[in-house]
Motif scaffolding. Structure first.
Motif, PDB file in Angstrom:
ATOM      1  N   GLU A 194       0.821  -1.209   0.000  1.00  0.00           N
ATOM      2  CA  GLU A 194       0.000   0.000   0.000  1.00  0.00           C
ATOM      3  C   GLU A 194       0.857   1.264   0.000  1.00  0.00           C
ATOM      4  OE1 GLU A 194      -2.504  -0.335   3.386  1.00  0.00           O
ATOM      5  OE2 GLU A 194      -3.435  -2.216   2.737  1.00  0.00           O
ATOM      6  N   ASN A 195       2.180   1.068  -0.215  1.00  0.00           N
ATOM      7  CA  ASN A 195       3.141   2.184  -0.270  1.00  0.00           C
ATOM      8  C   ASN A 195       3.225   2.965   1.036  1.00  0.00           C
ATOM      9  OD1 ASN A 195       3.826   1.729  -3.043  1.00  0.00           O
ATOM     10  ND2 ASN A 195       1.912   2.740  -3.639  1.00  0.00           N
ATOM     11  N   LYS A 196       2.957   2.272   2.141  1.00  0.00           N
ATOM     12  CA  LYS A 196       3.087   2.906   3.448  1.00  0.00           C
ATOM     13  C   LYS A 196       4.452   2.635   4.077  1.00  0.00           C
ATOM     14  CE  LYS A 196      -1.860   2.650   4.518  1.00  0.00           C
ATOM     15  NZ  LYS A 196      -2.889   2.086   5.446  1.00  0.00           N
ATOM     16  N   LEU A 197       5.136   1.597   3.616  1.00  0.00           N
ATOM     17  CA  LEU A 197       6.460   1.236   4.129  1.00  0.00           C
ATOM     18  C   LEU A 197       7.368   0.856   2.959  1.00  0.00           C
ATOM     19  CD1 LEU A 197       5.640  -1.084   7.194  1.00  0.00           C
ATOM     20  CD2 LEU A 197       6.379   1.301   7.290  1.00  0.00           C
ATOM     21  N   THR A 198       8.641   1.210   3.070  1.00  0.00           N
ATOM     22  CA  THR A 198       9.637   0.774   2.091  1.00  0.00           C
ATOM     23  C   THR A 198      10.258  -0.536   2.557  1.00  0.00           C
ATOM     24  OG1 THR A 198      11.475   1.919   3.182  1.00  0.00           O
ATOM     25  CG2 THR A 198      10.166   3.193   1.597  1.00  0.00           C
TER      26      THR A 198
END
Length: 513
Positions: free
Chosen positions: A291-295
């Motif tokens: 969800e592109n909340k963490l790399t």
């Protein structure tokens, strides 16, 4: 050369005068503490072997109760233990930045939830809090039960006394539980698991060693010394292991189209795949990654944080609990009776709901953590001037909370050295200062994993007490503790574990050392 030397001495003298006689220094030096010497401050007091460091801190805390000031070269450190002072420091959102000593762990866990501050900490806390929801934790109980049963079978399969050091014996299974729940893998008895476990323990020792030596705070300086070279090797092991697991887990979810990153209720029940049986902490992080909340780097730092914070702390909690139950037979018997009753009522199953019925065991664990808190000291840096009971601490000062001293303050805990789980009966807790007991810290930055830790402690202790009688080999009065990243005994703990009468065949007592 003489002129250069005199000029350096002049600059150092000016800096020393500024530190101690400026506004900040004057406020700091109002606080009682040992006499300082120029430049070095009180640093020579802490130049002792690691197993003696905690004794030095305890002596200072007792001598200058309830607050003591020390100077480590140019850095003032304030150590507090009174609940009113603790409340003023951690009871609000004002002073949530971690102390400078936490920066030493950045090389390993970077700025994960434990060490980050500001907006990053608030964002990460909000993101990770659901991963410790009741519905997630209930799936972790099965992992705890499996690892505890492995410990039990090792003892039951021994036809002669099993002689082991208690800490290594327990730690092997607690680390595997953490790896199962945090990364979704089993590392039982593998070479990688031993190397990983050894690397964690050695890394913690290095961080503790550097903590009282400010000249090693800078990584580029630390790298010039042998300890820096050793640290680099350990980091390669720690990061390599974690990165390998993350890559394998991400690849698995790619192959399965991410279907097992959904809530359990959405699983395709017709697919027989043991890897989807439980959702691990890592799976939840990978879902956030999608969800592109963490790399990828964010995932690594949180997995490392979870392992670093949970491994030694839960291991020590179990070991000290076994030690105290071995000594106090009446308390051990009450725990066994409660556990047996719970198991009979729940069809020999351990669930998060059935564990909540073990109220007396819950009090036992609380009392264990009062006497032997997993972390002896925690630290904050003030972001503005803070008024304590008797002194004002200026902004930018590192304050340490001596949890051990707070838990054993006779003003709040009568007969503080006595092991008495009934201290935590509801009627006893009502009038107690809310900041007199903080095994998982307190305030907004309390430990996010405390329910996880409590469940693991409950499962392991309950199953061991159900299957064995515990007899003491070492009495707790003879146990001295030392300060590492978490509490640790200065020498191995010993318990005698005897088989229960429920065994049909006679066997020799199983002894854990």
């Amino acid at each position: 050369m003489i002129e250069v030397l005199l000029f350096i001495i002049f600059l150092i003298s000016i800096y020393h005068f500024y530190l101690h006689y400026g506004k900040t220094g004057r406020l700091i030096n109002l606080i009682p503490g040992p006499r300082t010497i120029p430049i070095l401050g009180n640093s020579l007091l802490f130049n002792v072997p690691l197993d003696k460091l905690w004794q030095v801190i305890c002596k200072l805390q007792n001598q200058y109760y309830p607050i003591v000031r020390v100077w480590i070269f140019h850095m003032p450190w304030i150590i507090i233990c009174h609940p009113d002072d603790i409340k003023a420091l951690v009871g609000s959102m004002k002073h949530n930045e971690k102390g400078v000593v936490y920066n030493l762990s950045h090389c390993w866990i970077r700025t994960g939830l434990l060490t980050s501050g500001g907006n990053k900490w608030r964002t990460r806390r909000n993101l990770l809090t659901p991963t410790f929801h009741h519905n997630i934790l209930k799936n972790f109980v099965d992992s705890f039960v499996e690892e505890a049963n492995k410990m039990i079978m090792v003892l039951k399969n021994s036809r002669r006394p099993v002689v082991k050091k208690l800490w290594p014996f327990v730690s092997e299974y607690t680390l595997n539980s953490i790896c199962e729940t945090s990364m979704g893998i089993s590392i039982n008895n593998s070479t990688d698991s031993k190397n990983y476990r050894d690397a964690i323990e050695q890394m913690n020792d290095i961080l503790m060693y550097r903590g009282t030596r400010p000249w090693l705070y800078k990584e580029w300086i630390n790298a010039l010394f042998p300890i820096g070279k050793k640290q680099k090797k350990l980091l390669n092991t720690l990061h390599g292991f974690t990165e390998k697991i993350i890559a394998e887990r991400k690849h698995y979810h790619e192959l399965t189209g991410g279907r097992y990153l959904k809530p359990e209720s959405e699983y395709d029940t017709e697919i027989n795949d043991t890897k989807r049986r439980r959702m691990a902490f890592l799976d939840l992080l990978i879902a956030a990654n999608h969800e592109n909340k963490l790399t990828d780097l964010d995932i690594r730092e949180e997995v490392n944080t979870f392992t670093a914070a949970g491994y030694e702390t839960t291991t020590n909690g179990i070991c000290f609990a076994l030690m105290l139950l071995a000594k106090h037979k009446n308390i051990q018997d009450r725990v066994r009776l409660e556990v047996n009753t719970m198991i009979e009522e729940n069809g020999n199953k351990f669930t998060i709901s059935s564990l909540q019925k073990l109220s007396y065991l819950d009090n036992v664990i609380k009392e264990v953590l009062r006497l032997y808190p997993s972390v002896l000291l925690i630290s904050r840096v003030t972001t503005e001037d803070v008024k304590l009971q008797s002194y004002t601490i200026p902004s930018g000062t590192n304050i340490f909370i001596n949890i051990n001293a707070t838990h054993k303050d006779p003003n709040f805990w009568p007969n503080p050295e006595v092991f008495d789980p009934d201290r935590f009966l509801p009627k006893e807790c009502q009038s107690r200062h809310p900041y007199s007991y903080l095994p998982f810290s307190a305030g907004p930055r309390n430990c996010i994993g405390q329910r996880y830790a409590n469940l693991q402690l409950k499962v392991v202790i309950a199953l061991l007490v159900q299957n064995f009688y515990l007899e003491p080999v070492d009495l707790s009065e003879n146990i001295e503790i030392m300060m590492k990243i978490s509490i640790s005994p200065t020498r191995p703990l010993y318990e005698m574990i005897l088989v229960t009468n429920s065994w049909k065949e006679k066997r020799e007592p199983a002894e854990i050392r």
